[in-house]
Design an enzyme around this catalytic site. Structure first.
Site, PDB file in Angstrom:
ATOM      1  CG  ASP A 205      53.846  32.234  32.286  1.00 33.87           C
ATOM      2  OD1 ASP A 205      54.910  32.850  32.134  1.00 33.87           O
ATOM      3  OD2 ASP A 205      52.830  32.758  32.769  1.00 33.87           O
TER       4      ASP A 205
ATOM      5  CG  HIS B 117      48.093  34.244  33.371  1.00 30.22           C
ATOM      6  ND1 HIS B 117      48.402  33.137  32.608  1.00 30.22           N
ATOM      7  CD2 HIS B 117      49.289  34.799  33.688  1.00 30.22           C
ATOM      8  CE1 HIS B 117      49.712  33.040  32.461  1.00 30.22           C
ATOM      9  NE2 HIS B 117      50.279  34.050  33.116  1.00 30.22           N
TER      10      HIS B 117
ATOM     11  CG  HIS C  90      52.779  35.775  37.291  1.00 31.39           C
ATOM     12  ND1 HIS C  90      53.895  35.064  36.933  1.00 31.39           N
ATOM     13  CD2 HIS C  90      52.002  35.839  36.168  1.00 31.39           C
ATOM     14  CE1 HIS C  90      53.820  34.714  35.649  1.00 31.39           C
ATOM     15  NE2 HIS C  90      52.677  35.188  35.162  1.00 31.39           N
TER      16      HIS C  90
ATOM     17  CB  CYS D  56      57.262  37.578  32.596  1.00 26.56           C
ATOM     18  SG  CYS D  56      57.286  38.271  30.951  1.00 26.56           S
TER      19      CYS D  56
HETATM   20  C1  LIG Z   1      57.555  38.985  18.990  1.00 26.94           C
HETATM   21  C2  LIG Z   1      59.001  38.999  18.537  1.00 26.94           C
HETATM   22  C3  LIG Z   1      59.306  37.805  17.673  1.00 26.94           C
HETATM   23  C4  LIG Z   1      59.225  40.272  17.728  1.00 26.94           C
HETATM   24  O1  LIG Z   1      60.619  40.488  17.581  1.00 26.94           O
HETATM   25  P1  LIG Z   1      61.216  41.494  16.515  1.00 26.94           P
HETATM   26  O2  LIG Z   1      62.702  41.514  16.708  1.00 26.94           O
HETATM   27  O3  LIG Z   1      60.491  42.804  16.603  1.00 26.94           O
HETATM   28  O4  LIG Z   1      60.749  40.762  15.197  1.00 26.94           O
HETATM   29  P2  LIG Z   1      61.222  40.757  13.731  1.00 26.94           P
HETATM   30  O5  LIG Z   1      60.026  40.411  12.935  1.00 26.94           O
HETATM   31  O6  LIG Z   1      61.982  42.021  13.404  1.00 26.94           O
HETATM   32  O7  LIG Z   1      62.241  39.518  13.669  1.00 26.94           O
HETATM   33  C5  LIG Z   1      63.518  39.545  14.308  1.00 26.94           C
HETATM   34  C6  LIG Z   1      64.110  38.125  14.286  1.00 26.94           C
HETATM   35  O8  LIG Z   1      63.251  37.247  15.015  1.00 26.94           O
HETATM   36  C7  LIG Z   1      62.780  36.189  14.149  1.00 26.94           C
HETATM   37  N1  LIG Z   1      61.395  35.900  14.504  1.00 26.94           N
HETATM   38  C8  LIG Z   1      60.345  36.758  14.439  1.00 26.94           C
HETATM   39  N2  LIG Z   1      59.244  36.115  14.853  1.00 26.94           N
HETATM   40  C9  LIG Z   1      59.602  34.863  15.168  1.00 26.94           C
HETATM   41  C10 LIG Z   1      58.886  33.755  15.654  1.00 26.94           C
HETATM   42  N3  LIG Z   1      57.583  33.806  15.916  1.00 26.94           N
HETATM   43  N4  LIG Z   1      59.555  32.614  15.891  1.00 26.94           N
HETATM   44  C11 LIG Z   1      60.881  32.531  15.652  1.00 26.94           C
HETATM   45  N5  LIG Z   1      61.627  33.562  15.207  1.00 26.94           N
HETATM   46  C12 LIG Z   1      60.971  34.716  14.957  1.00 26.94           C
HETATM   47  C13 LIG Z   1      62.917  36.752  12.743  1.00 26.94           C
HETATM   48  O9  LIG Z   1      62.996  35.709  11.819  1.00 26.94           O
HETATM   49  C14 LIG Z   1      64.191  37.543  12.875  1.00 26.94           C
HETATM   50  O10 LIG Z   1      65.273  36.638  12.880  1.00 26.94           O
HETATM   51  P3  LIG Z   1      66.747  37.065  12.357  1.00 26.94           P
HETATM   52  O11 LIG Z   1      66.516  37.541  10.960  1.00 26.94           O
HETATM   53  O12 LIG Z   1      67.219  38.169  13.285  1.00 26.94           O
HETATM   54  O13 LIG Z   1      67.555  35.816  12.489  1.00 26.94           O
HETATM   55  C15 LIG Z   1      59.956  39.021  19.725  1.00 26.94           C
HETATM   56  O14 LIG Z   1      59.772  40.223  20.413  1.00 26.94           O
HETATM   57  C16 LIG Z   1      59.775  37.876  20.664  1.00 26.94           C
HETATM   58  O15 LIG Z   1      59.965  36.704  20.324  1.00 26.94           O
HETATM   59  N6  LIG Z   1      59.440  38.182  21.934  1.00 26.94           N
HETATM   60  C17 LIG Z   1      59.278  37.159  22.947  1.00 26.94           C
HETATM   61  C18 LIG Z   1      58.160  37.516  23.823  1.00 26.94           C
HETATM   62  C19 LIG Z   1      57.873  36.425  24.820  1.00 26.94           C
HETATM   63  O16 LIG Z   1      57.934  35.239  24.510  1.00 26.94           O
HETATM   64  N7  LIG Z   1      57.594  36.856  26.054  1.00 26.94           N
HETATM   65  C20 LIG Z   1      57.200  35.933  27.083  1.00 26.94           C
HETATM   66  C21 LIG Z   1      55.793  35.459  26.865  1.00 26.94           C
HETATM   67  S1  LIG Z   1      54.544  36.657  27.350  1.00 26.94           S
HETATM   68  C22 LIG Z   1      54.282  36.305  28.974  1.00 26.94           C
HETATM   69  O17 LIG Z   1      54.986  35.509  29.547  1.00 26.94           O
HETATM   70  C23 LIG Z   1      53.103  36.930  29.655  1.00 26.94           C
HETATM   71  C24 LIG Z   1      51.908  35.982  29.789  1.00 26.94           C
HETATM   72  C25 LIG Z   1      51.371  35.569  28.426  1.00 26.94           C
HETATM   73  O18 LIG Z   1      52.301  34.769  30.455  1.00 26.94           O
HETATM   74  C26 LIG Z   1      50.770  36.640  30.601  1.00 26.94           C
HETATM   75  C27 LIG Z   1      51.240  37.332  31.885  1.00 26.94           C
HETATM   76  O19 LIG Z   1      51.769  36.648  32.786  1.00 26.94           O
HETATM   77  O20 LIG Z   1      51.071  38.531  31.958  1.00 26.94           O
END
Ligand SMILES: CC(C)(COP(=O)([O-])OP(=O)([O-])OC[C@H]1O[C@@H](n2cnc3c(N)ncnc32)[C@H](O)[C@@H]1OP(=O)([O-])[O-])[C@@H](O)C(=O)NCCC(=O)NCCSC(=O)C[C@@](C)(O)CC(=O)[O-]
Length: 302
Positions: free
Chosen positions: A16, A207, A209, A240
């Protein structure tokens, strides 16, 4: 008042904390940070995130990070896995624990993981069952528990509903994210009252911030209600990518200082933790956001 005797700190700095940093941070520096954290006594470390590198480029070396972490008895390294693709990549490198991440806000869920809340739960169900089948524990996050950057107020009942669904799915712990740090002690109490009516308090983590400088006082409110797991980020790293303006997590150094002052056991060496904070602050070229870290560095310099 029922303060816990012991608190488990989940260090989320390497994930994070770093995910939003614009400059690439080398895998070697991430691993060095993790080594410092282990040396300071942290036993739960969220090390990486198996998400799309197009969405979050900084986490693009998740495989290399998880392959590079050193095994230590009693230390668990975990990683975020939003879908089966992420889980498969995590299992391929022998991850010990994964986390799915949802939210109590529809808009945030869309911006963060590109689906609705109910679609996210459908996606998480096979992640949880396949992880469990592989003997891997699954944690859950619920974001926006005290407010959303897009929708504003979030009802505690909605947080309770999403938390309950994730807990019933088989997640062993639900970490409640005040993603944009807008909570206050009374909001914290109201949210925890609603959630703990459905998920046992000892299965909840805080959790928070620190965007509005309220994280420590909110944690104190949560501790008084019996929460005994706290997520924190060394040097107050973080933000984030899908919550503009969100500051870092509460700083681990500040949490440890608070807990020590309350006589609560953490097993963490504050001086060594400050070394970890100083190291990563130097890597990213920014001063630490931990008041305790800065104070300790200043007193050491005299
Ligand atoms: C969830 C997805 C993947 C959906 O993304 P999408 O575009 O809806 O997914 P998709 O299934 O249509 O796939 C699109 C592309 O992503 C690839 N893909 C699909 N899945 C994966 C994977 N797992 N690893 C690697 N690649 C992946 C997939 O292969 C494809 O590649 P392309 O054909 O375009 O080359 C996308 O929206 C994403 O990666 N989002 C990132 C979200 C994130 O990391 N946010 C920050 C963390 S959450 C946070 O910080 C909050 C927290 C937890 O700390 C708590 C708080 O503070 O509140």
């Amino acid at each position: 008042m029922r303060l816990p005797k012991q608190v488990r700190i989940v260090e989320v700095g390497p994930r994070d904390g770093l995910q939003n940093e614009p400059q690439p941070i080398s895998t070697a520096d991430k691993l060095q940070l993790i080594d410092y954290l282990v040396d300071a006594g942290l036993t739960s470390i969220e090390a990486a995130s198996f998400v799309s590198p197009k969405w979050v480029p900084q986490m693009g070396d998740a495989t290399e990070v998880m392959q590079g972490v050193r095994a230590h008895a009693g230390v668990t390294y975990s990683a975020l896995t939003p879908n089966i693709k992420g889980l498969q990549a995590a299992l391929a490198v022998g991850v010990q624990e994964v986390a799915v991440f949802g939210a109590a806000s529809e808009s945030f869920t869309q911006k963060n993981i590109n689906c609705s809340i109910s679609e996210s739960l459908e996606r998480f169900a096979p992640v949880v069952s396949q992880a469990q089948a592989a003997g891997v524990k699954v944690r859950a996050y619920v974001s926006c528990v005290m407010g959303c950057p897009y929708e504003g107020e979030i009802a505690p009942a909605k947080v309770a509903e999403v938390s309950d669904l994730l807990y019933q799915m088989g997640c062993y712990e639900v970490s409640l994210g005040d993603t944009v740090g807008v909570g206050t002690p009374y909001k914290t109490q109201a949210m925890l009252e609603a959630v703990s009516a459905r998920v046992p308090m000892d299965k909840l983590a805080a959790h928070f911030h620190d965007t509005y400088g309220q994280a420590l006082v909110n944690l104190y409110a949560a501790l008084n209600m019996g929460v005994a797991v706290i997520d924190a980020s060394v040097a107050g790293l973080g933000g984030c990518p899908y919550a503009k303006g969100a500051a870092g997590n509460v700083a681990t150094e500040d949490v440890v200082y608070l807990l020590q002052g309350l006589g609560i056991e953490t097993g963490i060496d504050l001086a060594k933790l400050s070394t970890a904070g100083a190291f990563i602050s130097q890597v990213i070229g920014r001063s630490s956001r931990s008041k305790v870290g800065l104070a300790l560095a200043a007193s050491a310099a005299h």
